[in-house]
Design an enzyme around this catalytic site. Structure first.
Site, mmCIF file in Angstrom:
data_model
loop_
_atom_site.group_PDB
_atom_site.id
_atom_site.type_symbol
_atom_site.label_atom_id
_atom_site.label_comp_id
_atom_site.label_asym_id
_atom_site.label_seq_id
_atom_site.Cartn_x
_atom_site.Cartn_y
_atom_site.Cartn_z
ATOM 1 N N GLU A 91 -6.162 1.958 15.072
ATOM 2 C CA GLU A 91 -5.200 3.033 15.224
ATOM 3 C C GLU A 91 -5.865 4.369 15.295
ATOM 4 O OE1 GLU A 91 -2.570 1.314 11.990
ATOM 5 O OE2 GLU A 91 -1.401 2.880 12.978
ATOM 6 N N ARG B 12 0.832 -1.198 0.000
ATOM 7 C CA ARG B 12 0.000 0.000 0.000
ATOM 8 C C ARG B 12 0.867 1.249 0.000
ATOM 9 N NH1 ARG B 12 -2.569 0.134 6.039
ATOM 10 N NH2 ARG B 12 -0.791 -0.596 7.210
ATOM 11 N N ARG C 243 2.810 -2.448 17.616
ATOM 12 C CA ARG C 243 1.382 -2.717 17.415
ATOM 13 C C ARG C 243 1.173 -4.220 17.396
ATOM 14 N NH1 ARG C 243 -1.584 -0.241 12.438
ATOM 15 N NH2 ARG C 243 -0.728 -2.183 11.674
ATOM 16 N N CYS D 103 -7.598 -0.217 11.562
ATOM 17 C CA CYS D 103 -8.383 -1.143 12.390
ATOM 18 C C CYS D 103 -8.425 -0.717 13.842
ATOM 19 C CB CYS D 103 -7.907 -2.571 12.217
ATOM 20 S SG CYS D 103 -6.157 -2.773 12.155
#
Lengths: 831, 313
Positions: A470, A192, A680, A468
């Site tokens: 964050e 991405r 994360r 999701c």
């Protein structure tokens, strides 16, 4: 002990069982027709007009600076793309001409690997996770897009640019491999353009792109330094072109609406089309004057961002806050009522539900099943004065999602100590519909996180959801480079297999710390695990620095950058954030997946080999090597060993220590300007492919089986219920570091557990406690196991069944069999 | 005796309980009961000593394992029939061997019900739910078996729970000497208690004891502890006690006492039936099924009317 005479069903299950078209609440015929059309279309199809027009523009403007090329491509798209307005639409603009799901492909990102993805999806025809790639589509990708982008795209150049050892860790021993990751260490930047992002939509609504253009023009006129002609000028020219492109595009829709109005037989539709024409003439060029204009302008904003680059995880911001003035003004003036606002929202949601993220990179596709794209809508929380921010739109936004079985947008509620009970009650009723949203994020955790990372309290209070689990401060954060991560399962395997990985043909991958048979204390096991973890961790950082260095040569994003205060102040594209924007917060992310798998494996060894001496090293290692075959009794002992998630202090402490190792490492190796790498622990669906490459682990897991997800306990292993699980998970987190970023908790209840008003109150209490325990995120699957099993057998009947994955919901039938099994195996919390 | 020295025979500690007292609660089930209700869904709770159970579905087979077939397991306690792999049990020998057997089974097919615990050990486990009590108004519920058959332990446990700020409840069938009940009730916020049958003869037939001592205890409790809240309950067994007469008799008994705040009906279920087999016991109510929804609603309406409130759905 709870009683249930008949199995209780969630609203969603009831609707499917009774064949009802919608769940709670009324919807208009228009909305139903659009919904049916979209769901009836079937799997998503690749939308290729954008990549084709972009490729043409890139060929034509080869000498321009990248940001200008990008803007020219956007302009070409705005001028030449097909303009389609379908029956019933109220919010217009679509980059394709069918009513149904679509997914853009972005050849500048991964054009070289796209043919592999095409082949994968065409093989997958008729199976779950199908994507429509017609012969013609395949031809365009293989003959038009890939030939130009081969060697020019980001993904392949990223892999080839990595230092040899880091490349090896990410892509394995074959130096020519640029597609298949090892899934031991991972990079997501080849998947991405950007890390999760939330643009500042208020600028489009309150200023309009004309004022942004005028600001750029004024800056351009005042450039005085010679060097600015190189750096700032092209950026400002790109902003001006982008603003023009957005105006051109919306005006073409206005013209189309007028043309259709002239031909419309139904006078009511003709009037609607004329209204749409007037709205598209006005926004996004000018500030919105009404709620309808504001919603349309918001859609132009998000759609243009998707045309510019991958839509991945584009947060929609605090919609209840920034749309409120428009709704209030219209209400006061009698121009709108609740029903109309609801319909406009639903039209926007239906547009968003057609956007999918189609990954033509096979690893990326496996890691993001169900076409996740995280277009989060954030409601509730506190305002920048520190007061509760809930308003009528907070309710209305959630309410408008209830009747439809949509997977997008994903709604997120910010919870804080002062969240009104009335609102929390409403939130829980929506959760009980059983579609997995809204998800909840915790002000009590996120605000201190921002304060520890240099935000002012006022800024921190106004944080936005993004991705999701964050969060973003839209005008201060600048990191638009996706992150990397490690596989805790592989770290575990390497610990007990002298640094080798079975699936990678036993090549020496990690550290050889000797034969475990010689280890005489658990401390030695821990040291070996720690050693493997710290052996892999640097490569995540190295690949990240490489990604940040490379990206400005491959990506530009004028439409995204022009909505950012710092980018406009320095007249520089956000993709150059590696060079530092003065005053920014520039986090990068370090993902770690399979936490409970690692904890439970270490705990089993401590308990069985050392504390109780029930197992010898030899027996355990032999059983692991054999993937437990012929060693079922040993496997059962390992499955029965103490597990994370059950309030066992010494087990949970292993989880805490694991986090502390990584957080300490990240803390010691910050980015330039003392910016943080955040830990994360959010799996999306990567715990499934990561599990596939992980051999049997001492927690009793079979080779190839999925790893644990998020920071939840291993599947079915938290046997003491949700209260203990939440307390245990809290004990295994170290929130003392500023590097402690988002993590994810899945909870599953059967509808009977939360039935009725008593059940609603109970879930409210659980959520309040979750907030007090300072968790980051929680989401719920409220569904009967039997429904999921039935859906596997009869996918047609359960076509619209929505389930929760990881920070997003997806249609169950869009998931692979392995992912479906994983969802079924998640613990069902019983009362 | 000091709290540290008292030990109780604990069957199970169950978290996230929502039907046995206000809020989100933690149920501590004590072993040993003075009744033998034929519908009992916790047969493992009745006996006074730790008890072996065997669930053959979890057995991974003699070929893969076979640990229970050899020493230190007593010979013949577990055995295999020719042509089969799953282990069978000889209950007499297995009961005699006791707790050691459970440790032999890696798959958890053999398990032990009941373990001796101190007050502190129990509360450490209970306190994992502490934050949830705060939000929900929940706390600890002592249940059984019959928790009042271990009065020293129960009293010490609940006294210490209160010291730690935890609200307390007990669930009792009341078939104990009054001194036992009184001793514990000093430390109880809510007492859930069963009115199983009205007729003393039928009470004895279905539960093994008549109800005269039980009712006397309840009446005395209502009067001696005016600040304690009492919740009456009836496990509703079709054909046994699902008649209006019983419900009205219970109402007549409890309604004069203002501190009896509720009367709840618990519909019979069969979730415990399989456990009889795991313990080598026979479940007598094979043909029983849960009460009909309309019966439940009709009886609940009578209760609601008596308490002057709208019937619960």
């Amino acid at each position: 002990m709870s009683e249930a005479l008949a199995p209780a069903l969630s609203s969603q299950e009831q609707a499917i069982a009774s064949g009802a078209k919608s769940l709670n609440g009324e919807v208009t015929e228009r909305v139903l027709r659009l919904y049916e059309g979209i769901r009836g279309y079937g799997p998503p199809r690749v939308a290729l007009e954008r990549p084709v027009l972009f490729t043409e523009a890139f060929k034509a403007n080869e000498r321009d600076p990248l940001v200008l090329r990008w803007a020219k491509a956007l302009k070409a798209y705005a001028e030449k793309s097909t303009v389609t307005i379908l029956d019933d639409e109220l919010i217009v603009g679509r980059p394709h001409d069918w009513l149904g799901r679509w997914g853009m492909v972005y050849p500048e990102l991964d054009g070289e690997v796209m043919p592999a993805g095409v082949e994968m999806f065409r093989k997958n025809k008729g199976k779950t996770g199908e994507v429509i790639v017609t012969d013609e589509d395949a031809k365009i990708i293989n003959e038009v897009l890939t030939p130009f982008w081969k060697g020019r795209d980001y993904a392949s150049n990223f892999v080839k640019s990595l230092p040899e050892e880091t490349r090896f860790k990410l892509y394995g021993p074959d130096p020519n491999n640029i597609i298949m990751m090892t899934c031991v260490v991972m990079a997501t930047s080849p998947m991405r353009h950007s890390q999760n992002w939330t643009p500042d939509f208020t600028k489009i609504l309150t200023r309009g792109v004309r004022q942004i253009r005028e600001e750029a023009e004024a800056k351009l006129a005042s450039l005085s330094e010679p060097r600015d002609q190189i750096g700032k000028r092209p950026f400002l020219e790109a902003v001006i072109l982008t603003c023009e492109a957005m105006t051109t595009w919306s005006r073409r829709y206005a013209a189309k609406a007028r043309e259709l109005a002239g031909a419309a037989r139904d006078p009511a539709r003709a009037r609607e089309l004329l209204d749409i024409a007037a709205i598209c003439d006005w926004v996004p060029e000018n500030p919105a004057r009404s709620f309808h204009e504001a919603v349309q302008a918001q859609w132009w904003g998000q759609l243009f961002n998707r045309i510019e680059q991958t839509s991945s995880a584009m947060g929609q911001g605090r919609m209840d806050q920034y749309l409120w003035p428009y709704y209030k003004a219209d209400l006061d003036a009698g121009r709108i009522d609740k029903a109309r606002a609801m319909e406009l929202f639903q039209c926007l949601w239906l547009n968003m539900s057609q956007v999918t993220e189609i990954k033509l990179n096979p690893v990326a596709a496996a890691g993001t099943e169900g076409f996740s794209q995280f277009p989060d809508v954030c409601v509730g929380g506190q305002n920048s004065d520190g007061h509760d921010a809930t308003n009528e739109l907070s309710y209305l936004i959630l309410e408008s999602m209830r009747p439809l079985q949509l997977t997008a947008p994903d709604t997120c509620v910010r919870i804080h100590a002062g969240t009104p009970d009335a609102f929390l009650h409403h939130v829980v009723e929506c959760i009980k519909d059983g579609k997995g949203y809204p998800k909840l994020l915790n002000d009590e955790m996120v605000i201190p996180f921002y304060l520890a990372n240099g935000a002012t309290l006022k800024e921190a209070l106004d944080w936005n959801i993004s991705g999701c689990c964050e969060n973003r401060l839209p005008n201060r954060e600048t990191n638009v480079t996706a992150g990397g991560g490690i596989n805790y399962g592989s770290v575990t395997e390497m610990t007990f297999r002298r640094g080798r990985l079975k699936v990678l043909h036993d090549i020496q991958f990690g550290v050889d710390a000797g034969d475990p048979r010689a280890w005489t204390s658990f401390d030695q096991v821990w040291e070996a695990f720690r050693g493997q973890l710290l052996h892999l961790a640097p490569h995540v950082l190295t690949q990240q620095h490489m990604a940040m260095k490379l990206k400005p040569s491959y990506f530009a994003a004028p439409a995204t950058s022009m909505l950012h205060d710092l980018a406009m102040a320095e007249c520089r594209d956000l993709h150059t954030h590696g060079e530092w924007f003065e005053g920014s917060i520039d986090h990068s992310t370090f993902e770690a997946i399979g936490k409970a798998t690692a904890i439970d494996s270490l705990a089993a060894v401590k308990h069985l080999v050392f504390d109780t001496k029930a197992l010898s090293w030899d027996e355990l290692l032999t059983a692991l090597e054999a993937n437990w075959e012929g060693h079922e009794a040993t496997r059962q002992m390992c499955l029965g060993a103490p597990k994370y998630g059950n309030g066992i202090a010494w087990v949970d402490a292993i989880g805490f220590e694991i986090e502390r190792v990584l957080l300490g490492y990240l803390n010691a190796h910050p980015k330039p300007h003392n910016q943080a790498f955040l830990l994360r622990q959010i799996p999306i669906t990567f715990h499934v492919p990561f599990g596939k490459v992980t051999w049997a682990t001492p927690n009793g897991r079979l080779a190839g089986e999925y790893l644990s997800e998020g920071i939840s306990a291993s599947h079915g292993m938290d046997v003491k219920g949700p209260t203990v699980a939440l307390a245990s998970i809290a004990a295994a987190r170290d929130r003392s570091f500023r590097e402690k970023g988002g993590d994810l908790i899945n909870m599953k209840f059967s509808p009977a557990n939360v039935a009725g008003e008593a059940g609603t109150r109970r879930l409210m209490q659980i959520i309040r406690t979750w907030s007090e325990l300072k968790h980051w995120h929680v989401q719920f699957n409220i569904i009967n196991r039997s429904t999921l099993l039935a859906a596997q057998k009869d996918p047609q009947k359960y076509r619209d069944l929505v389930v929760r994955i990881a920070g997003y919901s997806a249609y169950f039938v869009d998931l692979s069999p392995m992912q479906q099994a994983e969802i079924i195996a998640r613990t069902e919390e019983a009362a | 005796m000091s709290a540290e020295a008292v030990r109780g025979l604990v069957l199970n500690i169950q978290h996230f309980c929502t039907d046995d007292g206000p809020g989100i609660r933690t149920n501590v089930f004590l072993k040993f009961c003075s009744l033998h209700c034929k519908w009992c869904s916790n047969p493992e709770s009745i006996g006074p000593k730790p008890e072996i159970a065997y669930d053959s579905r979890k057995c991974i087979g003699a070929k893969a394992c076979g640990r229970c077939l050899k020493a230190p397991a007593p010979e013949g306690a577990f055995y295999v029939v020719e042509g089969e792999d799953t282990v069978r049990v000889n209950w007499d020998l297995a009961h005699e061997a006791g707790g050691e057997l459970a440790a032999l089974c890696p798959a958890g097919a053999i398990s032990l019900f009941g373990r001796s615990m101190t007050v502190d050990e129990v509360l450490q486990e209970v306190e994992q739910d502490g934050t949830f009590y705060r939000e929900s108004g929940g706390g600890i519920t002592l249940s059984g078996g019959e928790c009042l058959l271990q009065p020293d332990f129960s009293a010490a446990l609940l006294r210490e729970a209160r010291n730690r700020g935890i609200s307390t409840a007990i669930e009792t069938a009341g078939n104990v000497p009054w001194e036992f009940m009184e001793k514990v009730l000093h430390h109880v916020d809510v007492m859930l208690h069963d009115h199983k049958l009205t007729d003393p003869v039928r009470h004895k037939l279905w539960t093994g004891a008549d109800n005269s001592r039980i009712l006397a205890n309840f009446k005395k409790a209502y009067e001696t502890f005016p600040d304690t809240k009492f919740i009456a309950r009836t496990p509703l067994i079709p054909g046994v006690n699902d008649d209006e007469e019983h419900i009205r008799a219970v109402l007549a008994f409890i309604r004069p006492h203002a501190n009896v705040v509720d009367y709840q009906l618990l519909p019979y279920h069969r979730f415990g039936a399989s456990k009889y087999g795991f313990l080598g016991k026979v479940y007598e109510l094979q043909d029983f099924s849960p009460p009909a929804q309309e019966t439940l609603e009709r009886l609940r309406a009578i209760i609601a009317e008596s308490f002057g409130r709208a019937p619960a759905l």
